[in-house]
Design an enzyme around this catalytic site. Structure first.
Site: not given
Ligand code: UD1
Ligand code: UDP
Length: 359
Positions: A205-207, A240, A281
């Site tokens: 997940l990084h969005r 992130r 994502d």
């Protein structure tokens, strides 16, 4: 002599440039230059990919690093322009949809240097995503638009891009996957982590829409913590996301939720191939799971890669943790989504791009 200059900057660019560089080497009349903007710079977000993908060391590293969108884009514009003026390439290739992609394309468009966009035409329709802005702008100023799927051709035609510029070549990310799958099969990561094939789920997940808001991130992490009771989950955490988890002081209670550093390409392919399902994502991971035939649960409301849903193994779940849990149960009961491989995801996209550029 044709001088082709490639620009990469972030993790998903590296697996896309590798086959194009390789396939252009077959043409003695082509000279190549590789520019790394430095958008990603950690060893496990950049160097490890250069090693495993067999990429040459960049001829130039602009070392722009992190910053706001405006700062990062502006740094690339300012530092890339002198390189182009000095190198005078005949064509510049940009990859994907990151800030490095749009910034490099803009520099070239103003200097009247032809630009080729590899992975053109993809649209999520969601302009709150920074990548969608990067895609729209890059495709308007590019001269060669290399699409991975036919929805890309339709999107570009609708936006008024001339048919003579659009080339349906297939998916370069899959070229790399096919080439390196045998090496990935030798990865020791499952043994090292004591994971059995089909005995775990994989997460990335990084969005910004999932990880930048502490409440959203906390809800997603809570759902993962709960799901890991059923099946171990391996989550290589993007920098992130790592920063956001730290800032929001989000903890976990379940030892079966393994939060680890980002892993190398070969390890990540090995983890995807052995996973019962992937929760993600990421753009590239939606494609790789479709090719590998592994069920993919995408925590987004939309995707710029619709063939992974219509033909592949991907399901869009938004940020609905209830839907996520239900989808996982369905997979564990043996009712996971099956799919087919989209046309021209065949390992030869880079060859098609090379042939078009030298024609
Ligand atoms: C970028 C791309 C995104 C892509 C993702 C792939 C844009 C707008 N976004 O998002 O489309 O899916 O890369 O991974 O181009 N950081 C590090 N080390 C690094 C790189 C980043 O610690 O090597 C941290 C920094 O705190 C940075 C943050 O991650 O501020 C975000 O990096 P950035 O490149 O701005 O965006 P990504 O979220 O990585
Ligand atoms: N990837 C990797 N290690 C990881 C996570 C992802 O090698 O820990 C690879 C993955 O196999 C795919 C690419 O990185 O090839 C996808 O990049 P990312 O998810 O960062 O970006 P996106 O595709 O969303 O732009």
């Amino acid at each position: 002599m044709i001088h082709v200059l490639h620009v990469v900057g972030a993790r998903p660019n590296f697996m896309k440039v590798a086959p194009v560089l390789d396939d252009l080497r077959c043409y003695p009349q082509v000279r190549q230059t590789l520019v790394h903007t430095g958008q990603h710079y950690d060893v496990n977000m950049s160097d490890v990919f250069f090693q495993q993908l067999g990429l040459p060391a960049p001829d130039f590293n602009l070392e722009v690093g992190s910053g706001s969108h405006a700062q990062q884009t502006a740094q690339i514009l300012a530092r890339f322009e002198p390189v182009v003026l000095e190198q005078k390439p005949d064509v510049v290739l940009v990859y994907g949809d990151v800030n490095s992609t749009v910034a490099a394309a803009l520099v070239c468009a103003k200097l009247l240097i032809p630009v080729g966009h590899v992975e053109a035409g993809l649209r999520s329709g969601d302009r709150t995503m920074p990548e969608e802005i990067n895609r729209l702008v890059t495709d308007q100023i590019a001269d060669y638009l290399f699409t991975p799927s036919l929805d890309g051709n339709a999107n570009l035609a609708r936006e008024g891009v001339g048919a003579e510029k659009i080339h349906f070549v297939g998916n370069v990310m899959i070229d790399t996957l096919i080439r390196l799958l045998p090496a990935a099969e030798q990865s020791p990561i499952l043994d090292t982590m004591r994971l059995a094939p089909s005995g775990y789920g994989l997460v990335t997940l990084h969005r910004p829409s999932n990880v930048d808001d502490p409440e959203e991130l906390s809800a997603l992490m809570g759902a993962l913590d709960e799901l890991a009771i059923r099946l171990p989950l391996v989550f290589p955490v993007h920098p992130r996301t790592r920063h956001r988890i730290g800032a929001a002081r989000i903890g976990k209670s379940n030892d079966q939720l393994h939060l680890i550093d980002p892993v190398s390409y070969l390890d990540f392919i090995a983890l995807q191939r052995g996973a019962r399902f992937v929760i993600t994502d990421s753009g590239g991971v939606q494609e790789e799971t479709t090719w590998l035939g592994v069920p993919c649960l995408t925590l987004r409301a939309n995707t710029e890669r619709p063939v992974t849903v219509t033909q592949g193994t991907n399901q869009l779940l938004g940020r609905d943790t209830g839907l996520l849990k239900a989808a996982v149960v369905q997979i564990l009961e043996g009712r996971g989504k099956q799919g087919t491989i989209p046309p021209l995801w065949d390992g030869h996209a880079g060859e098609r791009i090379a042939a078009i550029l030298v024609a």
